[in-house]
Scaffold this motif. Sequence first.
Motif, mmCIF file in Angstrom:
data_model
loop_
_atom_site.group_PDB
_atom_site.id
_atom_site.type_symbol
_atom_site.label_atom_id
_atom_site.label_comp_id
_atom_site.label_asym_id
_atom_site.label_seq_id
_atom_site.Cartn_x
_atom_site.Cartn_y
_atom_site.Cartn_z
ATOM 1 N N ILE A 4 1.840 64.302 17.159
ATOM 2 C CA ILE A 4 2.381 63.490 18.242
ATOM 3 C C ILE A 4 3.892 63.699 18.254
ATOM 4 C CG2 ILE A 4 2.641 61.149 19.173
ATOM 5 C CD1 ILE A 4 -0.273 62.071 19.049
ATOM 6 N N VAL A 5 4.449 63.849 19.453
ATOM 7 C CA VAL A 5 5.900 63.970 19.605
ATOM 8 C C VAL A 5 6.427 62.649 20.138
ATOM 9 C CG1 VAL A 5 7.790 65.218 20.727
ATOM 10 C CG2 VAL A 5 5.678 66.436 20.100
ATOM 11 N N ILE A 6 7.481 62.149 19.496
ATOM 12 C CA ILE A 6 8.141 60.932 19.946
ATOM 13 C C ILE A 6 9.578 61.288 20.307
ATOM 14 C CG2 ILE A 6 8.853 58.567 19.375
ATOM 15 C CD1 ILE A 6 5.816 58.938 19.358
ATOM 16 N N GLY A 7 9.960 60.975 21.523
ATOM 17 C CA GLY A 7 11.343 61.117 21.956
ATOM 18 C C GLY A 7 11.958 59.739 22.080
ATOM 19 N N VAL A 8 13.154 59.571 21.543
ATOM 20 C CA VAL A 8 13.878 58.306 21.652
ATOM 21 C C VAL A 8 15.163 58.605 22.408
ATOM 22 C CG1 VAL A 8 14.914 56.363 20.398
ATOM 23 C CG2 VAL A 8 12.884 57.502 19.467
ATOM 24 N N ALA A 26 2.031 54.346 9.860
ATOM 25 C CA ALA A 26 1.027 53.675 9.028
ATOM 26 C C ALA A 26 -0.389 54.198 9.264
ATOM 27 C CB ALA A 26 1.060 52.170 9.294
ATOM 28 N N LEU A 27 -0.571 55.011 10.289
ATOM 29 C CA LEU A 27 -1.907 55.519 10.610
ATOM 30 C C LEU A 27 -2.172 56.838 9.887
ATOM 31 C CD1 LEU A 27 -1.962 54.772 14.434
ATOM 32 C CD2 LEU A 27 -3.112 53.496 12.612
ATOM 33 N N PRO A 28 -3.396 57.038 9.431
ATOM 34 C CA PRO A 28 -3.720 58.295 8.742
ATOM 35 C C PRO A 28 -3.888 59.445 9.730
ATOM 36 C CG PRO A 28 -5.676 56.933 8.921
ATOM 37 C CD PRO A 28 -4.535 56.113 9.474
ATOM 38 N N ASP A 29 -3.735 60.640 9.227
ATOM 39 C CA ASP A 29 -4.035 61.866 9.979
ATOM 40 C C ASP A 29 -3.191 62.068 11.223
ATOM 41 O OD1 ASP A 29 -6.010 62.454 8.080
ATOM 42 O OD2 ASP A 29 -7.471 61.241 9.167
ATOM 43 N N LEU A 30 -1.972 61.547 11.230
ATOM 44 C CA LEU A 30 -1.036 61.801 12.314
ATOM 45 C C LEU A 30 0.189 62.502 11.752
ATOM 46 C CD1 LEU A 30 -0.894 58.545 14.480
ATOM 47 C CD2 LEU A 30 -2.027 60.700 15.027
ATOM 48 N N GLU A 31 0.613 63.544 12.422
ATOM 49 C CA GLU A 31 1.846 64.251 12.070
ATOM 50 C C GLU A 31 2.852 63.936 13.164
ATOM 51 O OE1 GLU A 31 3.142 68.826 12.230
ATOM 52 O OE2 GLU A 31 1.478 68.428 10.854
ATOM 53 N N LEU A 32 3.898 63.202 12.820
ATOM 54 C CA LEU A 32 4.877 62.749 13.802
ATOM 55 C C LEU A 32 6.080 63.676 13.850
ATOM 56 C CD1 LEU A 32 4.893 58.927 13.008
ATOM 57 C CD2 LEU A 32 3.510 60.162 14.675
ATOM 58 N N HIS A 33 6.422 64.095 15.060
ATOM 59 C CA HIS A 33 7.612 64.898 15.298
ATOM 60 C C HIS A 33 8.553 64.061 16.164
ATOM 61 C CE1 HIS A 33 6.307 68.871 13.725
ATOM 62 N NE2 HIS A 33 5.166 68.198 13.723
ATOM 63 N N LEU A 34 9.761 63.879 15.697
ATOM 64 C CA LEU A 34 10.711 62.943 16.311
ATOM 65 C C LEU A 34 11.946 63.670 16.813
ATOM 66 C CD1 LEU A 34 11.637 59.957 16.800
ATOM 67 C CD2 LEU A 34 12.538 60.005 14.462
ATOM 68 N N VAL A 35 12.377 63.267 18.015
ATOM 69 C CA VAL A 35 13.644 63.729 18.576
ATOM 70 C C VAL A 35 14.410 62.489 19.011
ATOM 71 C CG1 VAL A 35 14.783 65.206 20.271
ATOM 72 C CG2 VAL A 35 12.467 65.782 19.475
ATOM 73 N N VAL A 36 15.604 62.293 18.450
ATOM 74 C CA VAL A 36 16.448 61.138 18.772
ATOM 75 C C VAL A 36 17.717 61.671 19.424
ATOM 76 C CG1 VAL A 36 17.666 59.127 17.851
ATOM 77 C CG2 VAL A 36 15.517 59.863 16.797
ATOM 78 N N SER A 37 17.990 61.230 20.643
ATOM 79 C CA SER A 37 19.195 61.702 21.329
ATOM 80 C C SER A 37 20.445 61.068 20.715
ATOM 81 C CB SER A 37 19.114 61.376 22.828
ATOM 82 O OG SER A 37 19.323 59.994 23.046
ATOM 83 N N ALA A 38 21.594 61.675 20.997
ATOM 84 C CA ALA A 38 22.866 61.130 20.504
ATOM 85 C C ALA A 38 23.108 59.742 21.085
ATOM 86 C CB ALA A 38 24.011 62.075 20.858
ATOM 87 N N ASP A 41 21.154 57.135 19.188
ATOM 88 C CA ASP A 41 21.800 56.723 17.934
ATOM 89 C C ASP A 41 22.831 55.632 18.181
ATOM 90 O OD1 ASP A 41 20.515 58.149 15.876
ATOM 91 O OD2 ASP A 41 21.641 59.961 16.335
ATOM 92 N N GLN A 42 23.572 55.741 19.274
ATOM 93 C CA GLN A 42 24.566 54.715 19.599
ATOM 94 C C GLN A 42 23.896 53.384 19.918
ATOM 95 O OE1 GLN A 42 26.655 56.554 22.854
ATOM 96 N NE2 GLN A 42 28.126 57.563 21.503
ATOM 97 N N VAL A 43 22.817 53.428 20.701
ATOM 98 C CA VAL A 43 22.119 52.194 21.073
ATOM 99 C C VAL A 43 21.430 51.593 19.849
ATOM 100 C CG1 VAL A 43 20.387 51.172 22.610
ATOM 101 C CG2 VAL A 43 21.870 52.989 23.454
ATOM 102 N N GLY A 100 15.617 70.501 31.931
ATOM 103 C CA GLY A 100 15.558 70.331 30.481
ATOM 104 C C GLY A 100 16.910 70.455 29.831
ATOM 105 N N MET A 101 17.661 69.361 29.776
ATOM 106 C CA MET A 101 19.006 69.398 29.201
ATOM 107 C C MET A 101 19.018 69.220 27.693
ATOM 108 S SD MET A 101 21.164 67.376 32.132
ATOM 109 C CE MET A 101 20.243 65.853 31.922
ATOM 110 N N ASN A 102 17.908 68.719 27.122
ATOM 111 C CA ASN A 102 17.827 68.580 25.676
ATOM 112 C C ASN A 102 16.363 68.725 25.260
ATOM 113 O OD1 ASN A 102 16.495 66.027 25.876
ATOM 114 N ND2 ASN A 102 18.460 64.972 25.938
ATOM 115 N N LEU A 103 16.095 68.631 23.981
ATOM 116 C CA LEU A 103 14.740 68.856 23.485
ATOM 117 C C LEU A 103 13.764 67.779 23.963
ATOM 118 C CD1 LEU A 103 12.795 70.580 21.843
ATOM 119 C CD2 LEU A 103 13.526 69.316 19.795
#
Length: 192
Positions: A4-8, A26-38, A41-43, A100-103
């Motif tokens: 699963i991809v999570i964008g913040v 907390a869930l089993p069998d999930l591979e989390l991929h995270l992208v947090v914008s700059a 981070d400020q918010v 597509g300006m960022n990931l």
Amino acid sequence: MRRIVIGVSGASGMPLARTLLRSLAALPDLELHLVVSAAADQVLRAECGDDGEELRRCAHRVHAPSDMTAPPASGSWRQEGMIVCPCSMSSLAAIATGVGMNLIHRAADVTLKERRPLLLVVRETPFNRVHLRNMELAAAAGATIMPFMPTFYTPASTLDDMMRHFCGRLLDQLRIPHDLCDRWGETRLLTA
């Protein structure tokens, strides 16, 4: 493992993003991929008083928002779906128009072109005509628009309860089993 991809992105709503990532971790069998914008981070610092390290610890892989060579930028990389939570109006506009300006934007575009579930937890109120048009464009492309709307038919009484319930509704859209939310007809309904 399901990926699963999570964008913040940099909209208000970081406590909801934190609840979502904690719930997924907390869930089993999930591979989390995270992208947090700059901007996110400020918010995060403003709303949660932290630097986002807790969010990052929930993920199996964290990708820099500027890394357009990261796996989520390619349609040949397999994933089960993507959630952008919170989704700012600028991220919505980029996703709706394919800019597509960022990931986060690129991964969302790839998710749509590969016909995988894309959930956008848009955060703004009130919506202006441009916001509504961009939501319509994104929905026409295959995204699911899910602004944070707490339910009032469950025993949930705190904001934390309502955020967990909403996160359960997000997971329902990705067909991920969980026990985060009460279901209509399966719970004690509130009475007047």
